[in-house]
Design an enzyme around this catalytic site. Structure first.
Site, PDB file in Angstrom:
ATOM      1  N   GLU A 170      66.031  -6.833  -8.595  1.00 21.79           N
ATOM      2  CA  GLU A 170      66.149  -5.459  -8.067  1.00 21.79           C
ATOM      3  C   GLU A 170      65.149  -5.249  -6.926  1.00 21.79           C
ATOM      4  O   GLU A 170      65.442  -4.562  -5.941  1.00 21.79           O
ATOM      5  CB  GLU A 170      65.942  -4.441  -9.202  1.00 21.79           C
ATOM      6  CG  GLU A 170      67.138  -4.452 -10.156  1.00 21.79           C
ATOM      7  CD  GLU A 170      66.848  -4.012 -11.574  1.00 21.79           C
ATOM      8  OE1 GLU A 170      65.785  -3.429 -11.835  1.00 21.79           O
ATOM      9  OE2 GLU A 170      67.706  -4.272 -12.444  1.00 21.79           O
ATOM     10  N   GLY A 226      71.904  -6.013 -16.737  1.00 20.73           N
ATOM     11  CA  GLY A 226      72.384  -4.648 -16.921  1.00 20.73           C
ATOM     12  C   GLY A 226      73.901  -4.519 -16.911  1.00 20.73           C
ATOM     13  O   GLY A 226      74.433  -3.413 -16.818  1.00 20.73           O
ATOM     14  N   GLU A 275      66.936 -15.105 -14.503  1.00 18.55           N
ATOM     15  CA  GLU A 275      67.783 -13.937 -14.697  1.00 18.55           C
ATOM     16  C   GLU A 275      68.982 -14.014 -13.754  1.00 18.55           C
ATOM     17  O   GLU A 275      68.882 -13.623 -12.579  1.00 18.55           O
ATOM     18  CB  GLU A 275      67.000 -12.661 -14.403  1.00 18.55           C
ATOM     19  CG  GLU A 275      65.785 -12.495 -15.285  1.00 18.55           C
ATOM     20  CD  GLU A 275      65.382 -11.032 -15.409  1.00 18.55           C
ATOM     21  OE1 GLU A 275      65.337 -10.553 -16.528  1.00 18.55           O
ATOM     22  OE2 GLU A 275      65.136 -10.390 -14.373  1.00 18.55           O
ATOM     23  N   ASN A 330      61.015  -5.078 -19.931  1.00 18.10           N
ATOM     24  CA  ASN A 330      60.897  -4.510 -18.588  1.00 18.10           C
ATOM     25  C   ASN A 330      61.504  -3.115 -18.660  1.00 18.10           C
ATOM     26  O   ASN A 330      62.719  -2.967 -18.696  1.00 18.10           O
ATOM     27  CB  ASN A 330      61.657  -5.401 -17.595  1.00 18.10           C
ATOM     28  CG  ASN A 330      61.734  -4.806 -16.202  1.00 18.10           C
ATOM     29  OD1 ASN A 330      61.015  -3.860 -15.876  1.00 18.10           O
ATOM     30  ND2 ASN A 330      62.602  -5.366 -15.366  1.00 18.10           N
ATOM     31  N   TRP A 331      60.646  -2.122 -18.690  1.00 18.84           N
ATOM     32  CA  TRP A 331      61.132  -0.744 -18.851  1.00 18.84           C
ATOM     33  C   TRP A 331      61.811  -0.218 -17.589  1.00 18.84           C
ATOM     34  O   TRP A 331      62.499   0.778 -17.623  1.00 18.84           O
ATOM     35  CB  TRP A 331      59.979   0.193 -19.238  1.00 18.84           C
ATOM     36  CG  TRP A 331      59.454  -0.008 -20.628  1.00 18.84           C
ATOM     37  CD1 TRP A 331      59.850  -0.952 -21.541  1.00 18.84           C
ATOM     38  CD2 TRP A 331      58.445   0.785 -21.278  1.00 18.84           C
ATOM     39  NE1 TRP A 331      59.154  -0.802 -22.712  1.00 18.84           N
ATOM     40  CE2 TRP A 331      58.277   0.255 -22.578  1.00 18.84           C
ATOM     41  CE3 TRP A 331      57.653   1.859 -20.891  1.00 18.84           C
ATOM     42  CZ2 TRP A 331      57.359   0.781 -23.489  1.00 18.84           C
ATOM     43  CZ3 TRP A 331      56.735   2.381 -21.796  1.00 18.84           C
ATOM     44  CH2 TRP A 331      56.597   1.850 -23.090  1.00 18.84           C
ATOM     45  N   LYS A 332      61.568  -0.840 -16.462  1.00 17.27           N
ATOM     46  CA  LYS A 332      62.103  -0.388 -15.167  1.00 17.27           C
ATOM     47  C   LYS A 332      61.678   1.072 -14.908  1.00 17.27           C
ATOM     48  O   LYS A 332      60.631   1.494 -15.375  1.00 17.27           O
ATOM     49  CB  LYS A 332      63.617  -0.566 -15.107  1.00 17.27           C
ATOM     50  CG  LYS A 332      64.063  -1.982 -15.502  1.00 17.27           C
ATOM     51  CD  LYS A 332      65.483  -2.275 -15.132  1.00 17.27           C
ATOM     52  CE  LYS A 332      65.879  -3.627 -15.664  1.00 17.27           C
ATOM     53  NZ  LYS A 332      67.186  -4.058 -15.181  1.00 17.27           N
ATOM     54  N   SER A 383      71.126  -8.929 -20.065  1.00 13.14           N
ATOM     55  CA  SER A 383      71.920  -8.394 -21.182  1.00 13.14           C
ATOM     56  C   SER A 383      71.619  -9.092 -22.509  1.00 13.14           C
ATOM     57  O   SER A 383      72.517  -9.301 -23.337  1.00 13.14           O
ATOM     58  CB  SER A 383      73.408  -8.455 -20.855  1.00 13.14           C
ATOM     59  OG  SER A 383      73.685  -7.663 -19.722  1.00 13.14           O
ATOM     60  N   HIS A 430      61.567  -9.719  -9.236  1.00 11.84           N
ATOM     61  CA  HIS A 430      62.756  -9.234  -9.935  1.00 11.84           C
ATOM     62  C   HIS A 430      63.886  -9.039  -8.920  1.00 11.84           C
ATOM     63  O   HIS A 430      63.647  -8.600  -7.794  1.00 11.84           O
ATOM     64  CB  HIS A 430      62.444  -7.923 -10.663  1.00 11.84           C
ATOM     65  CG  HIS A 430      63.521  -7.558 -11.633  1.00 11.84           C
ATOM     66  ND1 HIS A 430      64.697  -6.980 -11.242  1.00 11.84           N
ATOM     67  CD2 HIS A 430      63.609  -7.733 -12.986  1.00 11.84           C
ATOM     68  CE1 HIS A 430      65.462  -6.802 -12.308  1.00 11.84           C
ATOM     69  NE2 HIS A 430      64.834  -7.257 -13.383  1.00 11.84           N
ATOM     70  N   GLY A 444      65.631  -5.964 -20.446  1.00 10.91           N
ATOM     71  CA  GLY A 444      65.677  -4.671 -19.772  1.00 10.91           C
ATOM     72  C   GLY A 444      66.118  -3.577 -20.732  1.00 10.91           C
ATOM     73  O   GLY A 444      65.329  -3.030 -21.502  1.00 10.91           O
ATOM     74  N   GLY A 445      67.399  -3.257 -20.709  1.00  9.43           N
ATOM     75  CA  GLY A 445      67.935  -2.140 -21.484  1.00  9.43           C
ATOM     76  C   GLY A 445      67.520  -2.140 -22.949  1.00  9.43           C
ATOM     77  O   GLY A 445      67.151  -1.098 -23.507  1.00  9.43           O
TER      78      GLY A 445
HETATM   79  C1  PEP Z   1      66.043  -7.234 -16.405  1.00  9.38           C
HETATM   80  O1  PEP Z   1      66.282  -6.406 -15.542  1.00  9.38           O
HETATM   81  O2  PEP Z   1      65.013  -7.907 -16.339  1.00  9.38           O
HETATM   82  C2  PEP Z   1      67.010  -7.397 -17.482  1.00  9.38           C
HETATM   83  C3  PEP Z   1      67.049  -8.532 -18.108  1.00  9.38           C
HETATM   84  O3  PEP Z   1      67.838  -6.308 -17.751  1.00  9.38           O
HETATM   85  P1  PEP Z   1      68.929  -6.194 -18.920  1.00  9.38           P
HETATM   86  O4  PEP Z   1      68.344  -6.797 -20.161  1.00  9.38           O
HETATM   87  O5  PEP Z   1      69.185  -4.737 -19.037  1.00  9.38           O
HETATM   88  O6  PEP Z   1      70.127  -6.964 -18.451  1.00  9.38           O
END
Ligand code: PEP
Length: 253
Positions: free
Chosen positions: A98, A174, A168, A9-11, A214, A96, A235-236
Site C-alpha cells: 500500500e 484484503g 505478501e 498490521n492495524w493499518k 487474507s 508494504h 491485516g484485517g
Molecule cells: C496486510 O496488509 O499486510 C495484510 C496481510 O492484509 P490482510 O490480512 O487484510 O489481507
C-alpha cells in the site's frame, strides 16, 4: 533457529480508545494462554506510546507501520525512525504494497528508510510481493527477487540480522483471496534461496519469512505448516482479538 512470528498490521483502523481496548484484550488473552510464537502488533503512529504502556513487560512486541526516509528536520507530518523508537516500539513495517502503490515508495526511498530504522535500533518487517498481472505472467520470482535486491542487498550481514521478511502477494491482500499453502511455500523457498545467494546459508536459515494476504484462523495452520513459512503478517484479522489469537494459536499442536 529462526523465530516464528505472528504480526498484526492495524493499518489506518481503530481510534486511540479502540486501539487501547484491543491491545488490552490481547494482553489478557495471551497472559491467560501463552503463545508458541513471537507476537507483534503494528499500530498507527498515534497509538504507539500509549500502547507501549500496555505491551511493555508482556509477550507482545510493538511496531509502527512506516517511518520517514529522512533523519529529522523540516518534514511536516512525517515521523522519524528515532521518534518511533522513542515510543517504546521495537519494530517497523517497511515496503508494504500500500505504501509502494499509493505513496510512491521507490526502492531508493525504502533503502533510506531501512537504513534509518536499523540505525535507530528497530527491527524491520520488510514486505515484498507481486501484483496479479505479474503472477499471471509468471514473473513473481523476478519481481520479488528484484525487490529484495533493490532495497536490501547493500546491507551488511549484521544489519540483515535485524530484518524479517513478509511475502505478501498483492492480489491476496484484503481480497479474501489467499495464496495456497503451496504457492506460499514455493515463494518462501525461492526467497530463502535469494537470501542465501547474497548473505549466505546461515543468514537464509535464520531469517523469518512471514506470509501475508487474507490469512485467517481457518487457513493459518495449513499455511504455517510449510517448512519455509515462519508465520504471518495479518491485516484485517488482526483487528479482532479472537481472530488474531486464532492465528497465533495456529502454531499450537
Ligand atoms: C496486510 O496488509 O499486510 C495484510 C496481510 O492484509 P490482510 O490480512 O487484510 O489481507
Amino acid at each position: 533457529m529462526r523465530k516464528k512470528i505472528v504480526a498484526g498490521n492495524w493499518k489506518m483502523n481503530l481510534n486511540l480508545q479502540e486501539g487501547v481496548a484491543l491491545a488490552t484484550e490481547l494482553k489478557a488473552a495471551l497472559a491467560a494462554d501463552k503463545p508458541n510464537c513471537d507476537v507483534v502488533i503494528c499500530t498507527p503512529f498515534i497509538h504507539l506510546a500509549t500502547v507501549a504502556g500496555i505491551t511493555e513487560g508482556t509477550v507482545i512486541g510493538l511496531g509502527a507501520e512506516n517511518c520517514a526516509d529522512k533523519e529529522k528536520g523540516a518534514y511536516t507530518g512525517e515521523v522519524s525512525a528515532a521518534q518511533v523508537k522513542s515510543t517504546g516500539a521495537q519494530y517497523v513495517i517497511l515496503g508494504h504494497s500500500e505504501r509502494r502503490a499509493y505513496y510512491g515508495e521507490t526502492p531508493e526511498i525504502l533503502k533510506e528508510k531501512v537504513n534509518l530504522a536499523l540505525a535507530n535500533g528497530l527491527k524491520v518487517i520488510f514486505c515484498i510481493g507481486e501484483v496479479l498481472e505479474e503472477r499471471e505472467a509468471g514473473k513473481q520470482n523476478e519481481v520479488v527477487g528484484g525487490q529484495l535486491a533493490d532495497s536490501l542487498f547493500d546491507l551488511t550481514d549484521e544489519q540483515f540480522a535485524n530484518i524479517i521478511l513478509a511475502y505478501e502477494p498483492v492480489w491476496a491482500i484484503g481480497t479474501g483471496k489467499t495464496a495456497t499453502a503451496e504457492q506460499a511455500q514455493d515463494m518462501h523457498e525461492f526467497i530463502r534461496g535469494v537470501i542465501a545467494g547474497r548473505f549466505g546459508e546461515a543468514a537464509a536459515e535464520n531469517v523469518s519469512i512471514l506470509y501475508g494476504g487474507s490469512c485467517k484462523p481457518s487457513n493459518a495452520k495449513e499455511i504455517f505448516s510449510k517448512p519455509d513459512v515462519d508465520g504471518g503478517l495479518i491485516g484485517g484479522a488482526a483487528l479482532k482479538c479472537a481472530d488474531f489469537k486464532g492465528i497465533i494459536d495456529a502454531w499450537k499442536d
